[in-house]
Design a protein around this motif. Structure first.
Motif, short mmCIF file in Angstrom:
data_model
loop_
_atom_site.label_atom_id
_atom_site.label_comp_id
_atom_site.label_asym_id
_atom_site.label_seq_id
_atom_site.Cartn_x
_atom_site.Cartn_y
_atom_site.Cartn_z
N GLY A 78 30.00 -27.23 -10.11
CA GLY A 78 30.29 -26.56 -11.27
C GLY A 78 31.13 -27.62 -12.18
N VAL A 79 31.39 -28.78 -11.76
CA VAL A 79 31.94 -29.87 -12.69
C VAL A 79 31.15 -30.20 -14.11
CG1 VAL A 79 32.62 -31.87 -12.74
CG2 VAL A 79 32.74 -30.99 -10.66
N VAL A 80 29.68 -30.14 -13.93
CA VAL A 80 28.95 -30.55 -15.14
C VAL A 80 27.78 -29.48 -15.09
CG1 VAL A 80 27.63 -32.02 -16.39
CG2 VAL A 80 29.44 -32.99 -15.21
N ARG A 81 27.57 -28.86 -16.17
CA ARG A 81 26.24 -27.68 -16.24
C ARG A 81 25.14 -28.53 -16.52
NH1 ARG A 81 27.52 -22.41 -16.54
NH2 ARG A 81 25.84 -21.99 -17.37
N ALA A 82 24.09 -27.97 -16.12
CA ALA A 82 22.55 -29.08 -16.12
C ALA A 82 22.30 -28.72 -17.42
CB ALA A 82 21.79 -27.83 -15.49
N SER A 83 22.72 -27.97 -18.41
CA SER A 83 22.43 -27.92 -19.87
C SER A 83 22.93 -29.23 -20.43
CB SER A 83 22.97 -26.89 -20.68
OG SER A 83 24.48 -26.59 -20.43
N THR A 84 23.99 -29.71 -19.94
CA THR A 84 24.78 -30.97 -20.55
C THR A 84 23.83 -32.23 -20.16
OG1 THR A 84 26.95 -30.14 -20.06
CG2 THR A 84 26.88 -32.42 -20.32
N TRP A 126 18.93 -36.04 -22.17
CA TRP A 126 17.94 -36.61 -21.52
C TRP A 126 17.32 -37.72 -22.40
CZ3 TRP A 126 12.89 -37.13 -23.66
CH2 TRP A 126 12.70 -36.31 -24.72
N ARG A 127 17.46 -37.80 -23.80
CA ARG A 127 16.84 -38.95 -24.29
C ARG A 127 17.81 -40.21 -24.03
NH1 ARG A 127 16.64 -34.37 -27.43
NH2 ARG A 127 14.75 -34.01 -28.46
N TRP A 128 18.81 -40.16 -23.99
CA TRP A 128 19.82 -41.05 -23.81
C TRP A 128 19.54 -41.78 -22.44
CZ3 TRP A 128 22.38 -43.71 -27.26
CH2 TRP A 128 22.65 -43.35 -28.44
N ALA A 129 19.27 -40.55 -21.50
CA ALA A 129 19.07 -41.12 -19.95
C ALA A 129 17.84 -41.93 -19.83
CB ALA A 129 18.84 -39.99 -19.27
N VAL A 130 16.70 -41.40 -20.75
CA VAL A 130 15.56 -42.24 -20.85
C VAL A 130 15.92 -43.53 -21.38
CG1 VAL A 130 13.07 -42.28 -21.88
CG2 VAL A 130 14.01 -40.37 -20.67
N LEU A 131 16.29 -43.78 -22.34
CA LEU A 131 16.80 -44.76 -23.23
C LEU A 131 17.48 -45.94 -22.24
CD1 LEU A 131 16.72 -46.60 -25.61
CD2 LEU A 131 18.84 -45.53 -26.55
N CYS A 171 13.57 -42.67 -14.33
CA CYS A 171 13.36 -41.45 -15.19
C CYS A 171 13.02 -40.19 -14.35
CB CYS A 171 12.41 -41.65 -16.51
SG CYS A 171 12.93 -42.86 -17.38
N ALA A 172 12.30 -40.53 -13.59
CA ALA A 172 11.45 -39.01 -12.70
C ALA A 172 12.95 -38.75 -11.73
CB ALA A 172 10.44 -39.84 -11.54
N LEU A 173 13.54 -39.44 -10.93
CA LEU A 173 14.68 -38.88 -10.43
C LEU A 173 15.76 -38.33 -11.00
CD1 LEU A 173 15.25 -42.04 -8.07
CD2 LEU A 173 14.33 -39.85 -7.20
N TYR A 174 15.95 -38.68 -12.34
CA TYR A 174 16.81 -37.84 -13.39
C TYR A 174 16.19 -36.54 -13.60
CZ TYR A 174 19.49 -37.00 -17.54
OH TYR A 174 20.27 -36.20 -18.49
N PHE A 175 15.05 -36.59 -13.89
CA PHE A 175 14.26 -35.09 -14.45
C PHE A 175 14.51 -34.23 -13.10
CE2 PHE A 175 13.03 -37.38 -18.01
CZ PHE A 175 13.41 -36.59 -19.02
#
Length: 246
Positions: free
Chosen positions: A178-184, A189-194, A220-224
């Motif tokens: 509950g520290v960070v919501r998945a919507s955050t 996601w664009r910054w994560a890919v970059l 990227c795959a692990l992030y998603f």
């Protein structure tokens, strides 16, 4: 739990993690020689392939001792990874329900293999990295690599890969806690890919795009995957809240 109690608990976990790394460093001190031989092997292979002088140089009087201490702590950090990753989990743990704790244990079990897998991936790429970077040495010149500089490069290289592969497990733990919501995570996601491709471009010294893709795509795959697990958790949690309200 009040803020002061959180800070006390955080300090406790940091101390326990540090003690674990210290114990691992003792193991690293004992096994310094074979580890140093493994670290030096890519340089010796390059020297043999090109029939030129490429070697590690201990410039100062105390450099050899300092090198041994740093390598010992580097080994300690790798060896004790199950312990300090557990301390991270234990800090988040009090805020979880029993059901959430059971779920997170499964993801925690994946955290250690992910970190070690990233470190092993870096170790496998290290010889190629050394080979490419030393190719810029002009013909007829010698390349005496400072021991401290080389060790710093190897440590950053291995730890960066390990932490990059560990990120999805941390994402899942923070979401379930509950520290960070998945919507955050989803909004970023664009910054994560970059950042994944930027990290891959910096950490892979070879100029070809294939090497960069081989690192960036798994990250990227692990992030998603972690994002999907987080979204699924938040959706179930929201559905449970609606049922309770009704």
């Amino acid at each position: 739990m009040p803020l002061r109690a959180h800070l006390v608990e955080l300090r406790r976990r940091v101390v326990l993690a540090s003690l674990g790394i210290l114990v691992g460093a003792v193991v690293g001190w004992i096994f310094y020689d074979p580890v140093f031989e493994a670290l030096q092997r890519p340089i010796l292979q390059v020297a043999q392939e090109r029939d030129t002088v490429v070697s590690i140089n201990f410039a100062g009087l105390a450099t050899a001792v300092d090198m041994k201490v740093k390598v010992a702590f580097f080994i300690g950090l790798i060896v004790s990874s199950p312990w300090w990753i557990y301390q991270l989990w234990a800090f988040i743990n009090p805020g979880l329900t029993h059901k959430e704790r059971v779920r997170v244990y499964g993801f925690l079990a994946a955290a250690v293999p992910l970190f070690l897998g990233g470190a092993a991936f870096a170790a496998a790429m290290l010889p190629n990295a050394v080979r490419v970077l030393t190719e810029f040495t002009p013909d007829g010149a010698t390349n005496l690599i400072d021991a401290q500089t080389y060790l710093s490069f190897v440590m950053r290289f291995v730890l960066a890969f390990g932490l990059a592969f560990l990120l999805p497990a941390i994402m899942v733990a923070l979401t379930l806690g509950g520290v960070v919501r998945a919507s955050t995570w989803a909004r970023g996601w664009r910054w994560a890919v970059l950042l994944s491709f930027t990290f891959a471009a910096v950490m892979t010294p070879t100029p070809d795009i294939l090497s960069m893709m081989l690192l960036a795509l798994p990250v990227c795959a692990l992030y998603f995957i972690a994002l999907g697990i987080g979204l699924l958790h938040d959706r179930r949690a929201a559905r449970g809240e609606r049922v309770v309200d009704v």
